[in-house]
Design an enzyme around this catalytic site. Structure first.
Site, PDB file in Angstrom:
ATOM      1  N   HIS A 172       0.820  -1.265  -0.054  1.00 31.12           N
ATOM      2  CA  HIS A 172      -0.003   0.041  -0.074  1.00 31.12           C
ATOM      3  C   HIS A 172       1.031   1.163   0.161  1.00 31.12           C
ATOM      4  CE1 HIS A 172      -4.224  -1.253   0.136  1.00 31.12           C
ATOM      5  NE2 HIS A 172      -4.181  -1.969   0.744  1.00 31.12           N
TER       6      HIS A 172
ATOM      7  N   ASP B 225       0.000   7.486  -3.264  1.00 31.27           N
ATOM      8  CA  ASP B 225      -1.520   7.172  -4.050  1.00 31.27           C
ATOM      9  C   ASP B 225      -1.502   8.126  -5.146  1.00 31.27           C
ATOM     10  OD1 ASP B 225      -1.975   4.674  -3.281  1.00 31.27           O
ATOM     11  OD2 ASP B 225      -3.484   5.091  -1.978  1.00 31.27           O
TER      12      ASP B 225
END
Length: 363
Positions: free
Chosen positions: A125, A155
């Site tokens: 992640h 992200d």
């Protein structure tokens, strides 16, 4: 759609984080984005990252669903996907197959580790990708664990923004007569690039490899956040001498104050009183606003930085264009709401569409 990218069509394979963010940026600026929903994908009601889309829900586990995506890609300018490396190839939707059918297609892929390398197939992640760049280790307080910068660096800055830039660059290449190609946007690569200045400072001997000891990480008293008398916080960023002088004067401090002295001075007044005192003083001072406060700030209101779409307050399109301004965003469509119309454009007949619904391919 109005905007600098009007006339382009992008197929978005639904995912989370960087892919939808890139697709939102393209859609905000005029591209037609067709979002292919998939069963089991996590979703947020009225998600700002699904605005300005058309939505078709297809089951890609069935060949008929994959065939529909191939037909979409044949007529599109670009495609965005965020699966692990190899997944799209197993579905028969990899870049080799789609570029053979449409040589002008720009095939955008965003992953954490990239399409190759020892970690390319490993789970991860945002926090893991940023950790590998060395940047996460720079964020936080001395003698305490590093602090996650939300999921903004990996992200969105390192993944979504880089993918959007890559897509536009490759689409421009096609417009100039070039061929389609694959854009490999890895969050590790992109996040590392955002830290170019830190690596430059370190190479120049101006950055110590420890937290809280440098100009931009809270080590300098004039660059950080402080608690005010009312418990709210004030940010200061007085790096240059003239700005420091203005800050010292406003705080009633002289010489070279320590961080403790600056903290003590700022703790003497409420946040908004400091904001009023420093207004127009070029001391590089700003309030640390909460999420509900930010859209109400006069500067944000004057520029329309935040807008309301479908009843949801959210950031508006950025950046601003003088000749091709973005239109007001449209709210997210219900999942699969445009499936019949989209398949009709691809040449599917009414009976074919009915069969796809009956078999669960089209939802």
């Amino acid at each position: 759609m109005a905007g600098a990218l009007a006339g382009l069509t992008i197929v978005e394979l639904a995912g989370l984080g960087p892919g939808p963010f890139a697709a939102t940026m393209l859609a905000d600026h005029g591209a037609r984005v067709i979002r292919v929903e998939r069963p089991g994908n996590l979703s947020v009601p009225n998600d700002p990252l699904t605005r300005n889309r058309e939505s078709i829900a297809l089951d890609l586990r069935q060949e008929e669903g994959r065939a529909a995506v191939r037909r979409l890609a044949e007529q599109a300018d670009g495609l965005i996907e965020g699966y692990r490396p190899g997944v799209m190839e197993k579905l028969g939707l990899g870049p080799d197959a789609l570029l053979e059918a449409n040589p002008r297609l720009v095939y955008g892929r965003v992953t954490g580790w990239g399409q190759d390398g020892p970690l390319s197939t490993e789970a991860g992640h945002d926090i893991n990708y940023v950790a590998l760049t060395g940047l996460l280790g720079c964020i936080g307080e001395p003698d305490r664990p590093a602090v996650p910068p939300l999921n903004l660096v990996g992200d969105y800055a390192g993944g979504g923004l880089m993918l959007a830039f890559g897509m536009v660059s490759a689409l421009l290449y096609v417009q100039r007569g070039g061929s389609g190609q694959v854009v490999d946007a890895a969050m590790t690569d992109g996040a590392a690039l955002t830290g170019a200045i830190i690596y430059g400072l370190k190479a120049a001997g101006l950055w110590r490899d420890e937290r809280g000891a440098n100009l931009l990480d809270g080590g300098d008293p004039m660059y950080g956040c402080y608690t005010c008398a009312d418990g709210k916080e004030l940010s200061v960023g007085a790096i240059e001498p003239q700005f420091r002088a203005a800050l010292f004067a406003g705080l009633g401090l002289g010489g070279a104050p320590t961080k403790a002295e600056v903290a003590q001075a700022i703790a003497a007044r409420p946040r908004d009183e400091w904001v009023a005192l420093f207004a127009g003083q070029d001391a590089c001072v700003a309030p640390v606003l909460s999420l509900p406060e930010a859209p109400q700030h006069p500067h944000n209101q004057a520029r329309g930085t935040f807008i309301k779409v479908g009843g949801v307050v959210q950031p508006g399109p950025a950046p601003r264009f003088s000749a091709t301004p973005a239109a007001s965003p449209r709210p997210p469509r219900p999942e699969g709401a445009d499936g019949t119309a989209i398949l009709g454009e691809l040449g599917y007949g009414e009976d074919e569409i009915a069969d796809l619904r009956a078999s669960g391919v089209l939802r």
